[in-house]
Design a protein around this motif. Structure first.
Motif, PDB file in Angstrom:
ATOM      1  N   THR A  24       0.818  -1.202   0.000  1.00 36.50           N
ATOM      2  CA  THR A  24       0.000   0.000   0.000  1.00 36.50           C
ATOM      3  C   THR A  24       0.858   1.261   0.000  1.00 36.50           C
ATOM      4  N   VAL A  25       0.424   2.250  -0.792  1.00 38.25           N
ATOM      5  CA  VAL A  25       1.078   3.558  -0.837  1.00 38.25           C
ATOM      6  C   VAL A  25       0.065   4.591  -0.369  1.00 38.25           C
ATOM      7  N   VAL A  26       0.459   5.409   0.618  1.00 42.38           N
ATOM      8  CA  VAL A  26      -0.387   6.490   1.111  1.00 42.38           C
ATOM      9  C   VAL A  26       0.386   7.784   0.927  1.00 42.38           C
ATOM     10  N   VAL A  27      -0.204   8.715   0.162  1.00 42.31           N
ATOM     11  CA  VAL A  27       0.417  10.015  -0.087  1.00 42.31           C
ATOM     12  C   VAL A  27      -0.398  11.069   0.644  1.00 42.31           C
ATOM     13  N   VAL A  28       0.262  11.835   1.517  1.00 43.57           N
ATOM     14  CA  VAL A  28      -0.393  12.953   2.195  1.00 43.57           C
ATOM     15  C   VAL A  28       0.346  14.215   1.761  1.00 43.57           C
ATOM     16  N   ASN A  29      -0.354  15.058   1.032  1.00 46.36           N
ATOM     17  CA  ASN A  29       0.244  16.277   0.500  1.00 46.36           C
ATOM     18  C   ASN A  29      -0.855  17.301   0.275  1.00 46.36           C
ATOM     19  N   MET A  30      -0.553  18.565   0.498  1.00 44.68           N
ATOM     20  CA  MET A  30      -1.526  19.603   0.205  1.00 44.68           C
ATOM     21  C   MET A  30      -1.349  19.994  -1.256  1.00 44.68           C
ATOM     22  N   GLY A  31      -2.343  19.684  -2.057  1.00 40.87           N
ATOM     23  CA  GLY A  31      -2.271  19.990  -3.482  1.00 40.87           C
ATOM     24  C   GLY A  31      -2.122  18.735  -4.315  1.00 40.87           C
ATOM     25  N   GLN A  32      -1.998  18.946  -5.606  1.00 44.58           N
ATOM     26  CA  GLN A  32      -1.921  17.828  -6.542  1.00 44.58           C
ATOM     27  C   GLN A  32      -0.609  17.075  -6.409  1.00 44.58           C
ATOM     28  N   VAL A  33      -0.680  15.784  -6.749  1.00 39.69           N
ATOM     29  CA  VAL A  33       0.511  14.935  -6.771  1.00 39.69           C
ATOM     30  C   VAL A  33       0.574  14.224  -8.120  1.00 39.69           C
ATOM     31  N   GLY A  34       1.762  13.791  -8.480  1.00 31.92           N
ATOM     32  CA  GLY A  34       1.961  13.114  -9.754  1.00 31.92           C
ATOM     33  C   GLY A  34       1.685  11.629  -9.675  1.00 31.92           C
ATOM     34  N   ASN A  47      -3.161  19.314   4.840  1.00 32.37           N
ATOM     35  CA  ASN A  47      -2.006  19.822   5.547  1.00 32.37           C
ATOM     36  C   ASN A  47      -1.487  18.697   6.449  1.00 32.37           C
ATOM     37  N   LEU A  48      -0.199  18.425   6.397  1.00 36.15           N
ATOM     38  CA  LEU A  48       0.373  17.309   7.173  1.00 36.15           C
ATOM     39  C   LEU A  48       0.089  17.415   8.663  1.00 36.15           C
ATOM     40  N   ASP A  49       0.358  18.582   9.231  1.00 33.60           N
ATOM     41  CA  ASP A  49       0.174  18.766  10.670  1.00 33.60           C
ATOM     42  C   ASP A  49      -1.282  18.540  11.066  1.00 33.60           C
ATOM     43  N   GLU A  50      -2.195  19.168  10.355  1.00 30.86           N
ATOM     44  CA  GLU A  50      -3.620  19.015  10.675  1.00 30.86           C
ATOM     45  C   GLU A  50      -4.088  17.574  10.488  1.00 30.86           C
ATOM     46  N   ALA A  54      -5.392  14.958  13.490  1.00 31.15           N
ATOM     47  CA  ALA A  54      -6.699  14.292  13.430  1.00 31.15           C
ATOM     48  C   ALA A  54      -6.553  12.781  13.546  1.00 31.15           C
ATOM     49  N   VAL A  55      -5.530  12.220  12.906  1.00 36.12           N
ATOM     50  CA  VAL A  55      -5.268  10.778  13.017  1.00 36.12           C
ATOM     51  C   VAL A  55      -4.958  10.417  14.460  1.00 36.12           C
TER      52      VAL A  55
END
Length: 64
Positions: A24-34, A47-50, A54-55
Motif C-alpha cells: 500500500t502507498v499512502v500520499v499525504v500532501n496539500m495539493g496535486q501529486v503526480g 495539511n500534514l500537521d492538521e 486528526a489521526v
C-alpha cells in the motif's frame, strides 16, 4: 506500506518510489501529486500537521 509525506512526486528519483512499492502507498500532501489513486494507492489532500493531529485524535479515542 509506503508513506509519502509532503511531496508532489514531481522530482526524480524520489517520484519513482511509489511505482516500486509492492504494498500500500499512502500520499499525504496539500495539493496535486503526480500519482493517481488505485487499488493500493491512497491520496490525501491535506495539511500534514492538521491531518496527523486528526489521526492521533482518532487513534486515542479508540483507546477508551
Amino acid at each position: 506500506m509506503l508513506l509519502v509525506l509532503g511531496s508532489s512526486l514531481q522530482v526524480y528519483p524520489a517520484a519513482a518510489l511509489p511505482s516500486l512499492a509492492q504494498n500500500t502507498v499512502v500520499v499525504v500532501n496539500m495539493g496535486q501529486v503526480g500519482l493517481r489513486p488505485s487499488t493500493n494507492t491512497y491520496i490525501v489532500d491535506a495539511n500534514l500537521d492538521e491531518y496527523f493531529r486528526a489521526v492521533d485524535e482518532e487513534l486515542r479515542s479508540g483507546d477508551s
